[in-house]
Design a protein around this motif. Structure first.
Motif, PDB file in Angstrom:
ATOM      1  N   ASP A  62       0.872  -1.173   0.000  1.00 27.20           N
ATOM      2  CA  ASP A  62       0.000   0.000   0.000  1.00 27.20           C
ATOM      3  C   ASP A  62       0.914   1.229   0.000  1.00 27.20           C
ATOM      4  OD1 ASP A  62      -1.687   2.093   0.541  1.00 27.20           O
ATOM      5  OD2 ASP A  62      -2.807   1.074   2.135  1.00 27.20           O
ATOM      6  N   MET A  63       1.313   1.637  -1.215  1.00 22.85           N
ATOM      7  CA  MET A  63       2.327   2.691  -1.344  1.00 22.85           C
ATOM      8  C   MET A  63       1.897   3.999  -0.669  1.00 22.85           C
ATOM      9  SD  MET A  63       4.913   1.284  -2.743  1.00 22.85           S
ATOM     10  CE  MET A  63       6.060   2.285  -3.658  1.00 22.85           C
ATOM     11  N   ALA A  64       0.625   4.335  -0.827  1.00 25.33           N
ATOM     12  CA  ALA A  64       0.150   5.605  -0.237  1.00 25.33           C
ATOM     13  C   ALA A  64       0.289   5.571   1.278  1.00 25.33           C
ATOM     14  CB  ALA A  64      -1.301   5.854  -0.642  1.00 25.33           C
ATOM     15  N   TYR A  75      11.829   2.806   3.156  1.00 24.53           N
ATOM     16  CA  TYR A  75      11.852   1.825   2.056  1.00 24.53           C
ATOM     17  C   TYR A  75      11.317   2.462   0.773  1.00 24.53           C
ATOM     18  CZ  TYR A  75      10.437  -2.308  -0.673  1.00 24.53           C
ATOM     19  OH  TYR A  75      10.248  -3.236  -1.664  1.00 24.53           O
ATOM     20  N   VAL A  76      10.190   3.157   0.885  1.00 29.39           N
ATOM     21  CA  VAL A  76       9.611   3.821  -0.289  1.00 29.39           C
ATOM     22  C   VAL A  76      10.572   4.898  -0.801  1.00 29.39           C
ATOM     23  CG1 VAL A  76       7.728   5.296  -1.095  1.00 29.39           C
ATOM     24  CG2 VAL A  76       7.227   3.322   0.322  1.00 29.39           C
ATOM     25  N   ASP A  95      14.237   7.125  -4.683  1.00 25.85           N
ATOM     26  CA  ASP A  95      15.547   7.744  -4.930  1.00 25.85           C
ATOM     27  C   ASP A  95      16.378   6.959  -5.935  1.00 25.85           C
ATOM     28  OD1 ASP A  95      14.861   9.652  -3.136  1.00 25.85           O
ATOM     29  OD2 ASP A  95      16.257   9.042  -1.550  1.00 25.85           O
ATOM     30  N   ASN A  96      16.279   5.641  -5.863  1.00 25.47           N
ATOM     31  CA  ASN A  96      17.123   4.807  -6.725  1.00 25.47           C
ATOM     32  C   ASN A  96      16.381   4.292  -7.959  1.00 25.47           C
ATOM     33  OD1 ASN A  96      19.780   4.455  -5.096  1.00 25.47           O
ATOM     34  ND2 ASN A  96      18.154   4.158  -3.592  1.00 25.47           N
ATOM     35  N   LYS A  97      15.124   4.757  -8.105  1.00 23.74           N
ATOM     36  CA  LYS A  97      14.286   4.366  -9.259  1.00 23.74           C
ATOM     37  C   LYS A  97      14.271   2.849  -9.449  1.00 23.74           C
ATOM     38  CE  LYS A  97      15.032   8.753 -11.694  1.00 23.74           C
ATOM     39  NZ  LYS A  97      15.639   9.382 -10.486  1.00 23.74           N
ATOM     40  N   VAL A  98      13.985   2.145  -8.362  1.00 25.42           N
ATOM     41  CA  VAL A  98      13.866   0.687  -8.460  1.00 25.42           C
ATOM     42  C   VAL A  98      12.457   0.260  -8.063  1.00 25.42           C
ATOM     43  CG1 VAL A  98      16.286   0.013  -8.203  1.00 25.42           C
ATOM     44  CG2 VAL A  98      14.942   0.477  -6.175  1.00 25.42           C
ATOM     45  N   SER A  99      12.086  -0.937  -8.492  1.00 28.57           N
ATOM     46  CA  SER A  99      10.759  -1.459  -8.164  1.00 28.57           C
ATOM     47  C   SER A  99      10.913  -2.883  -7.655  1.00 28.57           C
ATOM     48  CB  SER A  99       9.893  -1.462  -9.424  1.00 28.57           C
ATOM     49  OG  SER A  99       8.913  -2.473  -9.334  1.00 28.57           O
ATOM     50  N   ARG A 131       6.058  -4.657   9.971  1.00 27.15           N
ATOM     51  CA  ARG A 131       6.903  -3.766  10.768  1.00 27.15           C
ATOM     52  C   ARG A 131       7.160  -2.428  10.076  1.00 27.15           C
ATOM     53  NH1 ARG A 131      10.827  -6.221  14.315  1.00 27.15           N
ATOM     54  NH2 ARG A 131      10.371  -8.392  14.779  1.00 27.15           N
ATOM     55  N   TRP A 132       6.286  -2.101   9.124  1.00 28.20           N
ATOM     56  CA  TRP A 132       6.504  -0.850   8.377  1.00 28.20           C
ATOM     57  C   TRP A 132       6.600   0.371   9.295  1.00 28.20           C
ATOM     58  CZ3 TRP A 132       8.527  -2.265   4.228  1.00 28.20           C
ATOM     59  CH2 TRP A 132       7.966  -3.171   3.324  1.00 28.20           C
ATOM     60  N   GLU A 133       5.861   0.331  10.402  1.00 30.17           N
ATOM     61  CA  GLU A 133       5.841   1.517  11.284  1.00 30.17           C
ATOM     62  C   GLU A 133       7.067   1.598  12.192  1.00 30.17           C
ATOM     63  OE1 GLU A 133       1.918   0.501  12.527  1.00 30.17           O
ATOM     64  OE2 GLU A 133       1.502   0.949  10.418  1.00 30.17           O
TER      65      GLU A 133
END
Length: 235
Positions: A88-90, A104-105, A110-114, A217-219
């Motif tokens: 959930d990118m947003a 992480y996002v 910054d590195n233009k990776v997916s 653990r995103w938070e």
């Protein structure tokens, strides 16, 4: 043609995309992919093939580490995967600075990776081990985030040293050993005196990075996850 079919009958597909290969084929793939990966470290497909064809000892070892750890065992059971479709990118973008999800996002941007560029496994002859190497690939960008390293050659080499110590995967060892050949003298100096010793110390000190259910653990602040795992602060 009949002979070919008979020969292949002993082999069968264990998961979608699996390509059964004999030990000799694996050896040839390993040598070919190693040469290509050393020639061009950005050939991620070759690095991926190398990882799968040489990981026969390291992968079961990693799986056992996961099985013997409550969080790792849950990951093996639930098989989460990190993809743009599962993130959930947003929500991650809205997390506070310094949190794992936000950083992480930021790393991806910054590195233009997916996360979707990671190759699915093909040559691992065990469905569970195929998931282990897939998981290792998916958390690779999270290693960059945790270690605070960009995706340039210097950053990749540092992450590879950390991963080599952590996973024992021969491809990480190769990347760690031969990656630096293209770096300038000044960068090599920083690498040899500061970054590699730090990556090795952290890799040895840290608990297994595959035993973290990152999606839950995103938070958590990157700093506290580093401390929990035993990764020393970047120099």
């Amino acid at each position: 043609e009949e002979e070919m079919e008979e020969e292949m009958e002993g082999w069968h597909q264990l998961y979608p995309g699996h390509i059964p290969t004999s030990p000799l084929q694996k050896a040839l793939l390993a040598v070919g992919s190693a040469v290509m990966a050393l020639y061009d470290p950005y050939r991620h497909d070759m690095v991926a093939v190398l990882g799968e064809t040489t990981g026969c000892l390291a992968l079961p070892n990693l799986r056992d580490k996961m099985k013997n750890h409550p969080e790792g065992y849950r990951i093996l059971r639930e098989r989460p995967c990190i993809r743009l479709s599962t993130l959930d990118m947003a929500r991650l973008q809205g997390l506070p600075d310094g949190s794992l999800g936000r950083e992480y996002v930021r790393f991806l941007e910054d590195n233009k990776v997916s996360p979707d560029t990671r190759m699915p496994p093909k040559f691992v002859d065990d469905e569970e081990l195929a998931y282990v190497i897939q998981r290792y690939r998916e958390v690779h960008d999270l290693m960059h985030t945790l270690l605070g390293m960009p995706t340039n050659m210097l950053g990749e080499v540092v992450v590879k040293w950390f991963e080599a110590i952590q996973t024992g995967l021969p491809m990480c060892v190769l990347g760690a050993a031969f990656g630096p050949v293209r770096l300038s003298t000044r960068k090599l100096q920083v690498l040899a005196t500061e970054l590699v010793p730090w990556a090795i110390r952290s890799g040895l000190n840290a608990s297994c990075v595959l035993n973290v259910y990152y999606e839950q653990r995103w938070e958590q602040p990157v700093k506290s996850l580093r401390e929990e795992l035993g990764i020393f602060p970047p120099p």
